[in-house]
Design an enzyme around this catalytic site. Structure first.
Site, PDB file in Angstrom:
ATOM      1  N   LYS A  32       0.854  -1.199   0.000  1.00  0.00           N
ATOM      2  CA  LYS A  32       0.000   0.000   0.000  1.00  0.00           C
ATOM      3  C   LYS A  32       0.887   1.244   0.000  1.00  0.00           C
ATOM      4  O   LYS A  32       1.758   1.392   0.853  1.00  0.00           O
ATOM      5  CB  LYS A  32      -0.916   0.038   1.222  1.00  0.00           C
ATOM      6  CG  LYS A  32      -1.796   1.298   1.254  1.00  0.00           C
ATOM      7  CD  LYS A  32      -2.850   1.222   2.343  1.00  0.00           C
ATOM      8  CE  LYS A  32      -2.401   1.814   3.663  1.00  0.00           C
ATOM      9  NZ  LYS A  32      -2.459   3.285   3.722  1.00  0.00           N
ATOM     10  N   ASP A  59      -3.398   4.391  -2.090  1.00  0.00           N
ATOM     11  CA  ASP A  59      -4.376   4.857  -1.096  1.00  0.00           C
ATOM     12  C   ASP A  59      -4.328   6.383  -1.007  1.00  0.00           C
ATOM     13  O   ASP A  59      -3.725   6.945  -0.097  1.00  0.00           O
ATOM     14  CB  ASP A  59      -4.006   4.199   0.249  1.00  0.00           C
ATOM     15  CG  ASP A  59      -4.886   4.620   1.407  1.00  0.00           C
ATOM     16  OD1 ASP A  59      -6.014   5.085   1.173  1.00  0.00           O
ATOM     17  OD2 ASP A  59      -4.436   4.470   2.561  1.00  0.00           O
ATOM     18  N   LYS A  61      -7.294   8.359  -1.466  1.00  0.00           N
ATOM     19  CA  LYS A  61      -8.587   8.825  -0.920  1.00  0.00           C
ATOM     20  C   LYS A  61      -9.090  10.105  -1.595  1.00  0.00           C
ATOM     21  O   LYS A  61      -9.280  11.140  -0.947  1.00  0.00           O
ATOM     22  CB  LYS A  61      -8.484   9.046   0.592  1.00  0.00           C
ATOM     23  CG  LYS A  61      -8.093   7.810   1.393  1.00  0.00           C
ATOM     24  CD  LYS A  61      -8.180   8.085   2.880  1.00  0.00           C
ATOM     25  CE  LYS A  61      -7.842   6.877   3.737  1.00  0.00           C
ATOM     26  NZ  LYS A  61      -6.431   6.521   3.768  1.00  0.00           N
ATOM     27  N   ASP A  64     -13.429  15.228  -4.428  1.00  0.00           N
ATOM     28  CA  ASP A  64     -13.513  16.548  -5.063  1.00  0.00           C
ATOM     29  C   ASP A  64     -14.740  16.528  -5.973  1.00  0.00           C
ATOM     30  O   ASP A  64     -15.522  15.574  -5.951  1.00  0.00           O
ATOM     31  CB  ASP A  64     -12.218  16.833  -5.849  1.00  0.00           C
ATOM     32  CG  ASP A  64     -11.925  18.325  -5.963  1.00  0.00           C
ATOM     33  OD1 ASP A  64     -12.878  19.107  -6.189  1.00  0.00           O
ATOM     34  OD2 ASP A  64     -10.755  18.719  -5.832  1.00  0.00           O
ATOM     35  N   THR A 119     -12.052   5.721  10.402  1.00  0.00           N
ATOM     36  CA  THR A 119     -12.123   5.136  11.753  1.00  0.00           C
ATOM     37  C   THR A 119     -11.675   6.142  12.817  1.00  0.00           C
ATOM     38  O   THR A 119     -11.890   5.922  14.003  1.00  0.00           O
ATOM     39  CB  THR A 119     -11.277   3.849  11.853  1.00  0.00           C
ATOM     40  OG1 THR A 119      -9.998   4.095  11.272  1.00  0.00           O
ATOM     41  CG2 THR A 119     -11.948   2.699  11.148  1.00  0.00           C
ATOM     42  N   ARG A 211       2.567  -1.037  10.922  1.00  0.00           N
ATOM     43  CA  ARG A 211       3.628  -1.148  11.937  1.00  0.00           C
ATOM     44  C   ARG A 211       3.896  -2.543  12.484  1.00  0.00           C
ATOM     45  O   ARG A 211       5.057  -2.839  12.783  1.00  0.00           O
ATOM     46  CB  ARG A 211       3.348  -0.144  13.071  1.00  0.00           C
ATOM     47  CG  ARG A 211       3.587   1.286  12.610  1.00  0.00           C
ATOM     48  CD  ARG A 211       2.868   2.290  13.451  1.00  0.00           C
ATOM     49  NE  ARG A 211       1.420   2.173  13.302  1.00  0.00           N
ATOM     50  CZ  ARG A 211       0.538   2.898  13.968  1.00  0.00           C
ATOM     51  NH1 ARG A 211       0.932   3.788  14.848  1.00  0.00           N
ATOM     52  NH2 ARG A 211      -0.764   2.743  13.758  1.00  0.00           N
TER      53      ARG A 211
HETATM   54  O1  C5P Z   1       0.552   0.727  11.215  1.00  0.00           O
HETATM   55  P1  C5P Z   1      -0.886   0.285  11.024  1.00  0.00           P
HETATM   56  O2  C5P Z   1      -1.032  -1.225  10.894  1.00  0.00           O
HETATM   57  O3  C5P Z   1      -1.810   0.865  12.061  1.00  0.00           O
HETATM   58  O4  C5P Z   1      -1.285   0.896   9.607  1.00  0.00           O
HETATM   59  C1  C5P Z   1      -2.579   0.798   9.094  1.00  0.00           C
HETATM   60  C2  C5P Z   1      -2.631   1.504   7.771  1.00  0.00           C
HETATM   61  O5  C5P Z   1      -3.987   1.561   7.347  1.00  0.00           O
HETATM   62  C3  C5P Z   1      -2.123   2.943   7.773  1.00  0.00           C
HETATM   63  O6  C5P Z   1      -1.550   3.196   6.483  1.00  0.00           O
HETATM   64  C4  C5P Z   1      -3.384   3.754   7.969  1.00  0.00           C
HETATM   65  O7  C5P Z   1      -3.291   5.042   7.399  1.00  0.00           O
HETATM   66  C5  C5P Z   1      -4.405   2.912   7.210  1.00  0.00           C
HETATM   67  N1  C5P Z   1      -5.784   3.107   7.615  1.00  0.00           N
HETATM   68  C6  C5P Z   1      -6.258   2.890   8.907  1.00  0.00           C
HETATM   69  N2  C5P Z   1      -7.581   3.080   9.204  1.00  0.00           N
HETATM   70  C7  C5P Z   1      -8.427   3.474   8.250  1.00  0.00           C
HETATM   71  C8  C5P Z   1      -7.981   3.685   6.942  1.00  0.00           C
HETATM   72  C9  C5P Z   1      -6.644   3.497   6.665  1.00  0.00           C
HETATM   73  O8  C5P Z   1      -5.493   2.518   9.784  1.00  0.00           O
HETATM   74  N3  C5P Z   1      -9.699   3.611   8.542  1.00  0.00           N
END
Ligand code: C5P
Length: 233
Positions: A32, A59, A61, A64, A119, A211
């Site tokens: 991603k 990603d 998003k 517009d 979220t 992460r």
């Molecule tokens: O590090 P982590 O596992 O929390 O990363 C989750 C990824 O998913 C990040 O790139 C975050 O921006 C993305 N994301 C999220 N919640 C959302 C939409 C996207 O955590 N609702």
């Protein structure tokens, strides 16, 4: 495309990204690319990761007026990514225009999925700032149905919502779910989390994992663990 693990490459430079991806000598993870990396390095980073043989979820998003999103999607379609996305809040007209723009002259196009309510938005903020007074779970489901009716391929949602989205929109409507953590890992700033195993059981099609893989002492082992729990069982 079947169930898969998508690794969120939330890095600020191409160098950091390639140092990370160079560790994967076997299976090529689905990657991603989000706003941070895309705005830092531009479309060339997408071409370079694609040339290394990775599938890509771009990603960005988009949100517009329909004409602007249509033209932007036409440009993105030339990057040959596998999945890209927009905000369902842009409404049906914007989503339909996006699909039109994304469709190449030969009729092919990347998959297009919608963000429902972020979220990071909770009930209180939605009522106060957006003046939406319905329960947030209903709002998410309404946005998912609107996206499906506009012809989109799926939504980004919490793994906790994936089952309901499939019930409302059909088994073939994709659920791409972040907020995944190992049972023995840190949750960090994600509040509502699931393990890869639970996400598979509830029917997520793709998990987006950042992460727990990128910050692991052995990222390849962490990735393989996700694949073993989510894909290979
Ligand atoms: O590090 P982590 O596992 O929390 O990363 C989750 C990824 O998913 C990040 O790139 C975050 O921006 C993305 N994301 C999220 N919640 C959302 C939409 C996207 O955590 N609702």
């Amino acid at each position: 495309m079947g169930r898969d693990v998508i690794v969120a490459c939330d890095f600020a430079s191409a160098k950091q990204t390639f140092d990370f991806l160079d560790r994967f000598t076997g299976r090529k993870p689905f990657v991603k690319i989000g706003m941070e990396l895309y705005y830092a390095e531009g479309p060339e980073i997408v071409r370079q990761i694609k040339a290394r043989g990775h599938r890509i979820f771009l990603d960005l998003k988009l949100h517009d007026i329909p004409n602007t999103v249509k033209k932007a999607m036409a440009v993105l379609s030339r990057l040959d990514v596998d999945i890209t996305n927009l905000h369902a809040a842009g409404t049906t007209a914007m989503m339909e225009a996006a699909l039109e723009g994304l469709t190449r002259p030969d009729g092919t196009r990347p998959l297009l999925i919608a963000v429902t309510q972020l979220t990071s938005t909770d009930q209180a903020a939605m009522e106060r700032d957006l003046l939406i007074r319905e329960p947030i779970a209903d709002v998410v489901m309404h946005y998912a149905i609107t996206a499906r009716n506009a012809g989109l391929d799926g939504v980004v949602c919490s793994p906790l919502e994936a089952g309901k989205v499939h019930d409302a929109c059909g088994a073939g409507f994709l659920t791409v779910t972040p907020g995944v953590r190992f049972a023995d890992g840190d949750t960090g700033d994600q509040k509502r989390v699931m393990t890869p195993t639970q996400a598979r059981e509830i029917g997520s099609d793709y998990i987006v994992v950042g992460r727990p893989i990128t910050a692991a002492s052995d990222p390849v082992a962490a990735y393989e663990r996700c694949v073993a729990e989510f894909v290979d069982k």
